[in-house]
Design a protein around this motif. Structure first.
Motif, PDB file in Angstrom:
ATOM      1  N   UNK A   1     -10.657   3.709  -7.448  1.00 23.41           N
ATOM      2  CA  UNK A   1      -9.976   4.341  -6.437  1.00 23.41           C
ATOM      3  C   UNK A   1      -8.684   3.784  -5.648  1.00 23.41           C
ATOM      4  N   UNK A   2      -8.908   2.601  -5.795  1.00 24.91           N
ATOM      5  CA  UNK A   2      -7.708   1.733  -5.224  1.00 24.91           C
ATOM      6  C   UNK A   2      -7.406   0.462  -6.183  1.00 24.91           C
ATOM      7  N   UNK A   3      -6.296   0.111  -6.425  1.00 26.26           N
ATOM      8  CA  UNK A   3      -6.055  -1.047  -7.361  1.00 26.26           C
ATOM      9  C   UNK A   3      -5.343  -2.395  -6.380  1.00 26.26           C
ATOM     10  N   UNK A   4      -5.782  -3.416  -6.664  1.00 26.78           N
ATOM     11  CA  UNK A   4      -5.041  -4.492  -6.113  1.00 26.78           C
ATOM     12  C   UNK A   4      -3.537  -4.564  -6.693  1.00 26.78           C
ATOM     13  N   UNK A   5      -2.529  -5.204  -5.893  1.00 25.06           N
ATOM     14  CA  UNK A   5      -1.375  -5.176  -6.468  1.00 25.06           C
ATOM     15  C   UNK A   5      -1.246  -6.378  -7.298  1.00 25.06           C
ATOM     16  N   UNK A   6      -0.211  -6.331  -8.255  1.00 25.32           N
ATOM     17  CA  UNK A   6      -0.071  -7.386  -9.164  1.00 25.32           C
ATOM     18  C   UNK A   6       1.400  -7.759  -8.823  1.00 25.32           C
ATOM     19  N   UNK A   7       1.925  -9.023  -9.083  1.00 24.07           N
ATOM     20  CA  UNK A   7       3.051  -9.678  -8.628  1.00 24.07           C
ATOM     21  C   UNK A   7       4.088  -8.766  -9.364  1.00 24.07           C
ATOM     22  N   UNK A   8       4.873  -8.401  -8.413  1.00 28.22           N
ATOM     23  CA  UNK A   8       6.283  -7.520  -8.931  1.00 28.22           C
ATOM     24  C   UNK A   8       6.040  -6.154  -8.624  1.00 28.22           C
ATOM     25  N   UNK A   9       4.855  -5.617  -8.298  1.00 25.99           N
ATOM     26  CA  UNK A   9       4.415  -4.192  -8.318  1.00 25.99           C
ATOM     27  C   UNK A   9       4.507  -3.646  -7.107  1.00 25.99           C
ATOM     28  N   UNK A  10       5.142  -2.390  -6.897  1.00 27.73           N
ATOM     29  CA  UNK A  10       5.073  -1.530  -5.597  1.00 27.73           C
ATOM     30  C   UNK A  10       3.644  -1.683  -5.027  1.00 27.73           C
ATOM     31  N   UNK A  11       3.398  -1.644  -3.848  1.00 27.47           N
ATOM     32  CA  UNK A  11       2.052  -1.446  -3.102  1.00 27.47           C
ATOM     33  C   UNK A  11       2.243  -0.864  -1.696  1.00 27.47           C
ATOM     34  N   UNK A  12       0.872  -0.597  -1.233  1.00 23.47           N
ATOM     35  CA  UNK A  12       0.927  -0.021   0.142  1.00 23.47           C
ATOM     36  C   UNK A  12      -0.380  -1.075   0.642  1.00 23.47           C
ATOM     37  N   UNK A  13      -0.133  -1.403   2.239  1.00 27.39           N
ATOM     38  CA  UNK A  13      -1.216  -1.947   2.653  1.00 27.39           C
ATOM     39  C   UNK A  13      -2.522  -1.019   2.966  1.00 27.39           C
ATOM     40  N   UNK A  14      -3.735  -1.655   2.860  1.00 32.43           N
ATOM     41  CA  UNK A  14      -5.084  -1.176   2.911  1.00 32.43           C
ATOM     42  C   UNK A  14      -5.957  -1.719   3.537  1.00 32.43           C
ATOM     43  N   UNK A  15      -7.232  -1.477   4.005  1.00 29.40           N
ATOM     44  CA  UNK A  15      -8.345  -2.448   4.396  1.00 29.40           C
ATOM     45  C   UNK A  15      -8.832  -3.192   3.406  1.00 29.40           C
TER      46      UNK A  15
END
Length: 460
Positions: free
Chosen positions: A183-197
């Motif tokens: 449902x929610x993936x942890x970001x990898x270096x250099x990837x676009x991301x959004x903050x979440x709980x």
């Protein structure tokens, strides 16, 4: 009454909207990392026709089709191109809209993007965790707990254990069960991301549609559509997520269009039989492609080939030839053809049968041209009205007949120059030169039609 084949029940059902006179329809759109291919065209045209006819029946339709603009494939392609994901997706969205307009589609009421619904996605994931339908694995990713949703598999009429057999399931130590999905993936270096709980990351593919659909159409709506490859796991997972989160039935009618095969094989880049819409439109008029898609009922598989497009071209030329130099009545009384056309479309949008009605109408129109011009003009108006419900016959007849295929030989200017020269040669009684010009045009796929009004032409 309108009957719709419901994938959920596996049979045709009489269509009854949740709210009288109104219909909510959500269709899974494209992941915009590349140009649209002919499989995408199949889905886009199918649901365009479905939306046209639903509106024709008098319903107020809210047609929503999403755009997936954040995804593993998008991130990978953007990195390969050395561009941002936003630059890539904006370029591909513009290309998709251009392709659709060329194919004669009308745009949905709304095209939400996944990146515009991040808070709604996060909120839905949080609800699923609180209800015990989701958990954060040891990797930090958040997963849906498929074993807790008792109806998992109902869209495909299969049990969870059966679906695992032979399926491509990511086996991760972080999961509780092999069928659990992210449902929610942890970001990898250099990837676009959004903050979440649960840390910086981005949504999984399935949760995007659940969040967008429920926010645009409500937690319970009428129709959900998509391509044949989406039934499992995408739509199965959508049902599990949405119904677990809201406690309500997600969708009443599930609709899936047929696949496109190329020379009886699955379309694949590895097989070298992969065609983008732009590849095809470089050779054929866009309406020829649309006719090929329309000539089969939306649930049927289509075999794509140059031969099938040539056959579609010939069939469409028959319709346009009937309208060539034909007066069109400003009004008409619908005949039995309209009734039969509508009955075909009410039977799960049977466009194949509806198209056959158009050809019967054309036969009577051609006969009326020599017997009753008033009747002919009214039949022509009826033909155009019915064809518009399929997105057909929207071009000027002469233009289509001269451009049904894209010629690599003579362009329109050169063709007209030769026709003018031939006309003068005939006036000068230079019949040898006149015949030479005709032969030259014929050898380049140009057929001449001489009449009292002059000479017109088509591509043969």
């Amino acid at each position: 009454m309108l009957k719709v084949y419901n994938t959920l029940s596996g049979k045709k059902e009489i269509f009854k909207p949740i709210e009288e006179g109104k219909v909510g329809m959500y269709v899974c759109g494209n992941t915009v990392y590349d140009f649209c291919h002919i499989g995408h065209a199949r889905a886009m045209i199918s649901f365009d026709i479905i939306s046209r006819f639903i509106r024709h029946l008098g319903y107020e339709l809210n047609y929503v089709r999403n755009i997936t603009d954040v995804d593993d494939k998008i991130i990978k392609r953007a990195q390969e191109n050395n561009e941002t994901t936003q630059t890539l997706t904006e370029r591909m969205i513009a290309a998709q809209q251009e392709d659709e307009l060329r194919l004669g589609n009308k745009m949905p009421n709304r095209e939400p993007k996944a990146t515009e619904f991040m808070q709604e996605i996060i909120d839905m994931v949080q609800v699923l965790i609180e209800k015990g339908f989701a958990y954060q694995g040891t990797s930090g990713d958040v997963y849906y707990r498929t074993t807790v949703f008792s109806e998992y598999g109902k869209l495909n009429n299969r049990k969870l254990e059966d679906m695992l057999a032979g399926a491509r399931i990511d086996v991760e130590i972080a999961k509780e069960h092999p069928a659990d999905f992210v449902l929610w993936k942890q970001t990898k270096e250099g990837e676009v991301f959004w903050p979440s709980p649960w840390g910086n990351g981005r949504p999984g593919w399935h949760i995007e549609c659940s969040a967008m659909a429920t926010n645009c159409l409500g937690s319970h709506f009428d129709i959900h559509g998509g391509g044949p490859d989406l039934k499992f796991p995408h739509h199965e997972n959508e049902i599990a997520q949405s119904e677990a989160a809201t406690g309500k039935q997600y969708v009443n009618y599930w609709m899936h269009c047929g696949a496109v095969r190329v020379n009886n094989e699955k379309m694949s880049k590895s097989l070298g039989n992969f065609f983008t819409v732009r590849d095809v439109l470089a050779k054929f008029n866009p309406e020829v492609v649309r006719y090929l898609m329309v000539s089969s009922q939306y649930r049927s598989a289509i075999d794509y080939s140059d031969q099938s497009l040539l056959e579609a071209k010939v069939a469409l030329e028959r319709l346009y030839t009937a309208l060539r130099q034909q007066n069109i009545a400003s009004s008409y009384a619908p005949t039995n053809y309209t009734e039969r056309f509508e009955e075909a479309m009410k039977d799960d949008f049977n466009t194949a049968l509806a198209v056959s009605v158009l050809f019967e109408l054309v036969r009577e129109l051609n006969k009326a041209k020599t017997e009753d011009q008033v009747k002919a003009s009214e039949l022509a108006a009826e033909l155009l009205f019915l064809a518009e419900l399929l997105g057909l016959l929207y071009q000027e007849p002469d233009y289509f007949l001269q451009n049904s295929t894209v010629s690599e030989g003579f362009d329109e200017v050169r063709i007209q120059e030769l026709i003018d020269e031939r006309t003068q040669a005939r006036k000068d009684k230079n019949f040898a030169r006149s015949d030479e010009i005709r032969d030259e045009l014929v050898s380049n796929g140009i057929e001449l039609l001489d009449s009292r009004e002059g000479t017109s032409w088509t591509r043969s």
